[in-house]
Design a protein around this motif. Structure first.
Motif, PDB file in Angstrom:
ATOM      1  N   SER A  83       0.812  -1.220   0.000  1.00  0.00           N
ATOM      2  CA  SER A  83       0.000   0.000   0.000  1.00  0.00           C
ATOM      3  C   SER A  83       0.845   1.270   0.000  1.00  0.00           C
ATOM      4  O   SER A  83       0.468   2.270  -0.616  1.00  0.00           O
ATOM      5  CB  SER A  83      -0.940  -0.004   1.210  1.00  0.00           C
ATOM      6  N   SER A  87       0.602   4.103  -2.811  1.00  0.00           N
ATOM      7  CA  SER A  87       0.298   5.486  -2.456  1.00  0.00           C
ATOM      8  C   SER A  87       1.297   6.449  -3.067  1.00  0.00           C
ATOM      9  O   SER A  87       0.923   7.496  -3.609  1.00  0.00           O
ATOM     10  CB  SER A  87       0.273   5.654  -0.924  1.00  0.00           C
ATOM     11  N   LEU A 133      -8.351   1.709  -4.795  1.00  0.00           N
ATOM     12  CA  LEU A 133      -8.959   2.549  -3.770  1.00  0.00           C
ATOM     13  C   LEU A 133     -10.349   2.067  -3.376  1.00  0.00           C
ATOM     14  O   LEU A 133     -10.826   2.338  -2.269  1.00  0.00           O
ATOM     15  CB  LEU A 133      -9.036   3.998  -4.263  1.00  0.00           C
ATOM     16  N   TYR A 160     -10.148   8.283   2.882  1.00  0.00           N
ATOM     17  CA  TYR A 160      -9.201   7.529   2.059  1.00  0.00           C
ATOM     18  C   TYR A 160      -8.197   8.391   1.289  1.00  0.00           C
ATOM     19  O   TYR A 160      -7.048   7.968   1.102  1.00  0.00           O
ATOM     20  CB  TYR A 160      -9.974   6.667   1.045  1.00  0.00           C
ATOM     21  N   ILE A 164      -3.622   9.723   2.337  1.00  0.00           N
ATOM     22  CA  ILE A 164      -2.562   9.371   1.385  1.00  0.00           C
ATOM     23  C   ILE A 164      -1.678  10.577   1.104  1.00  0.00           C
ATOM     24  O   ILE A 164      -0.444  10.494   1.153  1.00  0.00           O
ATOM     25  CB  ILE A 164      -3.166   8.848   0.067  1.00  0.00           C
ATOM     26  N   HIS A 168       2.231  11.108   2.016  1.00  0.00           N
ATOM     27  CA  HIS A 168       3.137  11.129   0.859  1.00  0.00           C
ATOM     28  C   HIS A 168       2.939  12.462   0.127  1.00  0.00           C
ATOM     29  O   HIS A 168       2.003  12.615  -0.646  1.00  0.00           O
ATOM     30  CB  HIS A 168       2.850   9.961  -0.079  1.00  0.00           C
TER      31      HIS A 168
END
Length: 364
Positions: A83, A87, A133, A160, A164, A168
């Motif tokens: 994941s 991402s 997603l 969600y 992310i 990041h």
């Protein structure tokens, strides 16, 4: 031509069909993509089959032994196997072709949208993101041959999407608009504020979003003090997953004519803004950034550099750029077959890139 001469249509690009089968019917962690993606894969496979056969009929074969074909066929992609890597890859795609959008629909009422746009040629990329997603939807504008993956559900964006992009950071100036988007959606979700207060605050943010500050640099580059002097500086910020995602959006693998009888392989990424991003990419691949009048570019036809780039992206991309890359990479390894062979490859790549689909996933 490696000892292969004459017309052998039964052996035309045998290895390529193995790649197409795997590429267009790829599984995500062993599970099939949704039924829409399966339908799309079947359609585009038939289209590419027709393109390849019509283009290469009567040409020398592109032959691979079964074991060699099996080794070179696409896997589901090691870089995106967890994941965190997905991402980072998604942030790279977003830095290239994504938008954080909010607008007033009625007085005091605001809608929010996380979206990524692609040509309908690259529906595969959007459906892959949707499958990972598990939220949002893909829409197709047949008139403009464009497709968009969107998440409009505010709860989904907060649960969600925001996490992310907090974990990041975007590396381009899109980080500026992301911050405003995030602030706006948090305000809209704040039960302590009145409708009037929310509207005023969000309206101010919307106005602010219309003008990017001069020479804006994402805070992701602060670890390098917003300056790059070596490859080590670049890789502090740019990881491989991000660069693969960014290349899926902004990179080009192609063949360019150097003379009437000479074609060479080229790789290029261009940007109007965010010079620091191109400089980092250039450092990673031991290249240089060229400034043009309205944009900057990292481009190379150097065979040593092309080999490094080919190895870097092997088995890692998810959209249709992965097909372009694979044809490009395989033909680079067989470039000694000569100009006619490379000319056919260039024509093939152009025809594949011209494929478009309507809202029913039918080839236009």
């Amino acid at each position: 031509m490696d000892g292969q001469r004459g017309n052998r249509p039964s052996q035309i690009i045998v290895g390529m069909f193995a790649i197409l089968n795997n590429l267009l019917n790829t599984t995500r962690c062993g599970e099939l993509l949704n039924s829409e993606m399966n339908t799309y894969s079947l359609i585009i496979h038939k289209s590419l089959n027709s393109v390849i056969m019509s283009l290469t009929r009567g040409q020398s074969a592109w032959v691979k032994s079964p074991s060699e074909t099996q080794r070179s066929a696409f896997s589901s992609g090691c870089v995106l196997s967890d994941s965190a890597n997905f991402s980072s890859w998604l942030v790279g795609v977003m830095d290239g072709d994504g938008t954080f959008y909010f607008t007033e629909t009625n007085k005091g009422m605001w809608s929010f949208s996380f979206q990524i746009s692609q040509s309908t040629y690259n529906l595969r990329l959007l459906y892959f993101i949707k499958s990972k997603l598990k939220i949002g939807f893909v829409t197709i504008d047949s008139k403009n041959s464009m497709a968009v993956y969107r998440v409009r559900n505010k709860k989904h964006i907060l649960k969600y999407i925001i996490p992310i992009f907090d974990a990041h950071l975007l590396l381009t100036s899109k980080h500026f608009k992301y911050n405003l988007f995030k602030e706006a959606i948090l305000i809209s979700n704040n039960s302590m504020l009145s409708v009037e207060e929310k509207n005023l605050l969000i309206s101010n943010l919307k106005f602010k979003s219309k003008k990017l500050p001069k020479n804006y640099v994402s805070p992701a580059w602060s670890v390098t003090l917003n300056s790059l002097s070596c490859k080590e500086d670049a890789i502090k910020v740019v990881n491989k997953s991000w660069l693969i995602g960014f290349t899926e959006s902004e990179g080009s693998f192609y063949l360019v004519e150097k003379s009437p009888t000479r074609l060479v392989h080229a790789f290029e990424i261009t940007q109007k803004l965010d010079f620091i991003v191109l400089k980092a990419i250039a450092l990673i691949f031991d290249l240089t950034v060229t400034k043009k009048q309205t944009y900057s570019t990292v481009v190379t036809t150097n065979q040593k550099s092309i080999k490094i780039i080919a190895n870097y992206f092997f088995k890692n991309m998810k959209g249709m750029k992965s097909l372009e890359y694979r044809i490009w990479e395989r033909s680079f390894n067989k470039r000694k077959k000569g100009f006619e062979y490379l000319s056919n490859i260039r024509d093939l790549m152009r025809k594949i890139k011209s494929i478009r689909f309507d809202k029913n996933h039918k080839k236009i």
